[in-house]
Every structure is written in C-alpha cells, then in structure tokens.
Scaffold this motif. Structure first.
Motif, PDB file in Angstrom:
ATOM      1  N   HIS A  80       0.832  -1.209   0.000  1.00 34.67           N
ATOM      2  CA  HIS A  80       0.000   0.000   0.000  1.00 34.67           C
ATOM      3  C   HIS A  80       0.867   1.259   0.000  1.00 34.67           C
ATOM      4  O   HIS A  80       0.504   2.261  -0.613  1.00 34.67           O
ATOM      5  CB  HIS A  80      -0.926   0.004   1.216  1.00 34.67           C
ATOM      6  N   ASP A  81       1.992   1.195   0.685  1.00 31.42           N
ATOM      7  CA  ASP A  81       2.888   2.350   0.710  1.00 31.42           C
ATOM      8  C   ASP A  81       3.484   2.595  -0.672  1.00 31.42           C
ATOM      9  O   ASP A  81       3.422   3.704  -1.203  1.00 31.42           O
ATOM     10  CB  ASP A  81       4.010   2.123   1.729  1.00 31.42           C
ATOM     11  N   VAL A  84       1.388   4.070  -3.732  1.00 32.27           N
ATOM     12  CA  VAL A  84       1.015   5.489  -3.721  1.00 32.27           C
ATOM     13  C   VAL A  84       2.265   6.329  -3.471  1.00 32.27           C
ATOM     14  O   VAL A  84       2.896   6.215  -2.430  1.00 32.27           O
ATOM     15  CB  VAL A  84      -0.028   5.784  -2.617  1.00 32.27           C
ATOM     16  N   ILE A  91       2.252   6.065   3.862  1.00 34.40           N
ATOM     17  CA  ILE A  91       1.122   5.354   4.459  1.00 34.40           C
ATOM     18  C   ILE A  91       1.179   5.397   5.987  1.00 34.40           C
ATOM     19  O   ILE A  91       0.163   5.209   6.653  1.00 34.40           O
ATOM     20  CB  ILE A  91       1.087   3.873   3.982  1.00 34.40           C
ATOM     21  N   SER A  98      -4.766  12.021   5.645  1.00 35.48           N
ATOM     22  CA  SER A  98      -3.632  11.236   5.138  1.00 35.48           C
ATOM     23  C   SER A  98      -4.119   9.920   4.533  1.00 35.48           C
ATOM     24  O   SER A  98      -5.276   9.522   4.713  1.00 35.48           O
ATOM     25  CB  SER A  98      -2.647  10.944   6.272  1.00 35.48           C
ATOM     26  N   GLU A  99      -3.239   9.221   3.814  1.00 36.14           N
ATOM     27  CA  GLU A  99      -3.568   7.916   3.248  1.00 36.14           C
ATOM     28  C   GLU A  99      -4.056   6.952   4.331  1.00 36.14           C
ATOM     29  O   GLU A  99      -5.014   6.206   4.144  1.00 36.14           O
ATOM     30  CB  GLU A  99      -2.333   7.301   2.576  1.00 36.14           C
ATOM     31  N   SER A 105      -8.167   2.453   3.793  1.00 34.88           N
ATOM     32  CA  SER A 105      -6.998   2.004   4.558  1.00 34.88           C
ATOM     33  C   SER A 105      -7.371   1.490   5.947  1.00 34.88           C
ATOM     34  O   SER A 105      -6.497   1.110   6.730  1.00 34.88           O
ATOM     35  CB  SER A 105      -5.992   3.153   4.707  1.00 34.88           C
ATOM     36  N   SER A 163       1.058  13.043   2.207  1.00 35.54           N
ATOM     37  CA  SER A 163       0.186  11.873   2.263  1.00 35.54           C
ATOM     38  C   SER A 163      -1.247  12.349   2.127  1.00 35.54           C
ATOM     39  O   SER A 163      -1.730  13.131   2.951  1.00 35.54           O
ATOM     40  CB  SER A 163       0.379  11.120   3.589  1.00 35.54           C
ATOM     41  N   ALA A 165      -5.325  11.336   1.491  1.00 37.98           N
ATOM     42  CA  ALA A 165      -6.303  10.254   1.627  1.00 37.98           C
ATOM     43  C   ALA A 165      -6.869   9.806   0.286  1.00 37.98           C
ATOM     44  O   ALA A 165      -6.997   8.606   0.021  1.00 37.98           O
ATOM     45  CB  ALA A 165      -7.437  10.700   2.549  1.00 37.98           C
ATOM     46  N   GLU A 167      -5.597   9.679  -2.564  1.00 32.56           N
ATOM     47  CA  GLU A 167      -4.653   8.881  -3.353  1.00 32.56           C
ATOM     48  C   GLU A 167      -4.604   7.422  -2.905  1.00 32.56           C
ATOM     49  O   GLU A 167      -4.167   6.550  -3.654  1.00 32.56           O
ATOM     50  CB  GLU A 167      -3.259   9.507  -3.285  1.00 32.56           C
ATOM     51  N   ALA A 168      -5.052   7.151  -1.687  1.00 32.84           N
ATOM     52  CA  ALA A 168      -5.072   5.768  -1.188  1.00 32.84           C
ATOM     53  C   ALA A 168      -6.015   4.895  -2.010  1.00 32.84           C
ATOM     54  O   ALA A 168      -5.896   3.667  -2.037  1.00 32.84           O
ATOM     55  CB  ALA A 168      -5.477   5.741   0.279  1.00 32.84           C
TER      56      ALA A 168
END
Length: 333
Positions: A80-81, A84, A91, A98-99, A105, A163, A165, A167-168
């Motif tokens: 996941h890190d 993105v 992450i 944030s992501e 997530s 970071s 959110a 984009e997650a």
C-alpha cells in the motif's frame, strides 16, 4: 495451456536472470541519467547504524511470534505504501486527510510494529534509519518468518512529507479487472509477471468479507452468485461471512503456509477476490498462474525479484524527503 505454461516458465527464468543482473549491476557511468533506486545500497547503514537490520529482524520476529497474521499485514502495508507515491512511508503518516486515515486504509495493520522498531532504532542511532527503509526491510523479514524466501534489501530511502487520503484509492481493492491492474503496475515500473507473483502474497493473510460480498449474492447486479466461484467454496464463504467486517483467509487450504496453493486454488475456482480469480481467466496472466502452481521454486525465486523491484518503486533518496524521528509525523521545521 501446457504449451503456454512452458513458455511462461521460460519467460520467468529469463526475467529472473535479467532482474538479478540488473540488481547486481555496477553503478551507471558519470553523465548517465540515474534512477533514484541506483542510490540505494546494501551497505548504507554499515557505518551509520550497523545493527539496524538485525534490530528490525528481531523486532519483526517477536511481533509475528505473538500474532502470525501480522506477517501478511506488514507485506500488505508495504505494498500500500509503494503503490502510492512510491516507497516513501507516506502510508505511516497519521493525521486527518492522510492515506492512513482514508476509509480504504481502515483494515491496514502493523503500524504498532513499525513504531516499536523505530523507537528502538532512534535510541540506538538517532535520526538515521528512515521509516521507508524500516517498512521495506520489515516486509522482507515478515516474508521469511512466514516461510518465504530471503532477499537482500538495499537501503537509503528517505521518508516523504506528503500523504493524501484520496490517493489511497489508487491501491487495488479486490474488484478491479486485470487490465486496470496491469496498467497500475506498469505505471510503477512493474510488469505482468510481477503482478501475478506479488498477488501470490495472498498465500497468507486474511480479507474482510466486504470486498467480495457481491460475488456471493449479487454478482454484477444479477442477484446471483459469481458463476466462476467454486460451489463448495461459495457455501463455505456464505457461512463465514455473516457481516462485511468478518475475516476469512485468502488461501482456504493452507492459510498459514507460504506456498503455491494460492495459485492451485485459482485453478479450482477458489480465489477469494475477483482480482485474484481473474488472473486465471485472463489469457495474459493465466500461463504464469499455471507455471507458479506447477513449479513452486519458480514462485519463490520470482517473489524475491518482484519484491526487490517493488521496494525500489519511486524511492526518495539523498536530499529528497527526510528521515522522520517519528514515523507518524513529518519532522518539525
């Protein structure tokens, strides 16, 4: 299919040879444009923090000994890190927007393990070992403790300061088609073989029922189950998925063993996620599934190559980024 399987095996061997040569290649000559990953090195912490790798390994082992499911969680957290903004520990940043705070997530785990490792390393070598390096090495060690292959991790990644959110949502959620997955991987410098191989990490780990409930009751709006789902497996999943938050193993046969049964399950129409099962129905990926299912040594050897490539995706090095003091927050300026 047998002919394509042999072709896939040949391509895997060639891919593995080329990848290993690339990993071990000498640094580019002066004047040649360099990939950021070229600035990573196996001896990066040799003088700065010689015990860094052993500390990470010991901590990962201790956490997994307490809870085996964390092995898969750390591998997933690493993916996941890297999916993105690259492998920059974005992450791990913990603040609103944030992501990590994104709804997609919410099922991620392993943050406490990373915090524990970071706290120990900060006492030993202050402001030296990045969170991005910790997460990458932890994913390798988690694989080994789960029974998977070992590979050398080059170090020198820096931590990102951004970071977001939204984009997650770029990370696959289990319902994407194969074309979308191939395009995502290609954008990260990974190919179809990497896609099939890294999907094999689902040989261990669990998923909440939410991402695949539609396969059980209302596939593509038909109000019927997914016809590609094994009948007996369908009945089992209906029993275990009373709520969307219930957990089931991604590999129903050997959920605690790092092996190739995941691929065998796909051939039996017992892949849990749509993104997994479709790997066997798509002609671009099916031959590789066949090869992995029939040749376990190919999977292990290719897994270490693909994980090395994943860990080098869009890394920040040298003066880019920072080395966070706390993985949850960017450094005060």
């Amino acid at each position: 299919m047998i002919k394509f399987c042999y072709l896939a095996i040949f391509l895997i061997l060639v891919h593995h040879l080329v990848a290993v040569q690339s990993i071990n290649a000498a640094a580019p000559k002066k004047g040649v444009s360099r990939n950021p990953a070229d600035f990573l090195s196996l001896g990066y912490y040799l003088k700065k923090c010689p015990e860094a790798e052993s500390i990470i390994q010991q901590k990962v082992g201790a956490w997994i000994q307490k809870d085996f499911t964390l092995a898969a969680s750390i591998i997933r957290l690493h993916f996941h890190d890297c999916a993105v903004r690259g492998c920059d520990a974005s992450i791990l940043l913990n603040y609103r927007g944030s992501e990590r705070a994104a709804y997609v997530s919410s099922s991620l785990r392993g943050f406490q393990m990373i915090d524990d490792i970071k706290e120990t390393l900060e006492k030993k070598c202050p402001r030296t070992v990045s969170c991005a390096d910790i997460l990458t090495a932890a994913a390798r060690d988690a694989t080994v403790f789960a029974g998977g292959p070992f590979w050398e991790v080059p170090f020198g990644r820096k931590d990102g300061r951004i970071s977001i959110a939204k984009e997650a949502e770029m990370v696959p959620q289990g319902n994407e088609n194969v074309t979308a997955l191939i395009q995502l991987f290609k954008a990260k410098g990974l190919d179809i073989l990497d896609l099939v191989t890294l999907s094999g990490a689902h040989t261990i780990g669990r998923s909440t029922c939410g991402p695949f409930l539609n396969r059980l009751y209302n596939y593509n709006g038909t109000r019927k189950p997914d016809p590609s789902l094994n009948t007996y497996y369908l009945k089992l999943l209906k029993k275990r998925c009373r709520h969307s938050t219930d957990l089931v193993y991604l590999d129903v046969i050997t959920p605690r063993t790092f092996d190739t049964v995941f691929y065998t399950n796909l051939k039996r129409k017992a892949g849990l996620l749509t993104t997994d099962q479709d790997l066997y129905s798509d002609p671009r990926t099916a031959p590789f599934v066949e090869a992995m299912a029939s040749q376990p040594f190919l999977f292990e050897n290719q897994f270490l190559v693909s994980m090395t490539k994943l860990g080098n995706v869009q890394v920040l090095t040298r003066n880019e980024g920072e080395v966070r003091v706390n993985c949850n927050y960017i450094n005060a300026r």
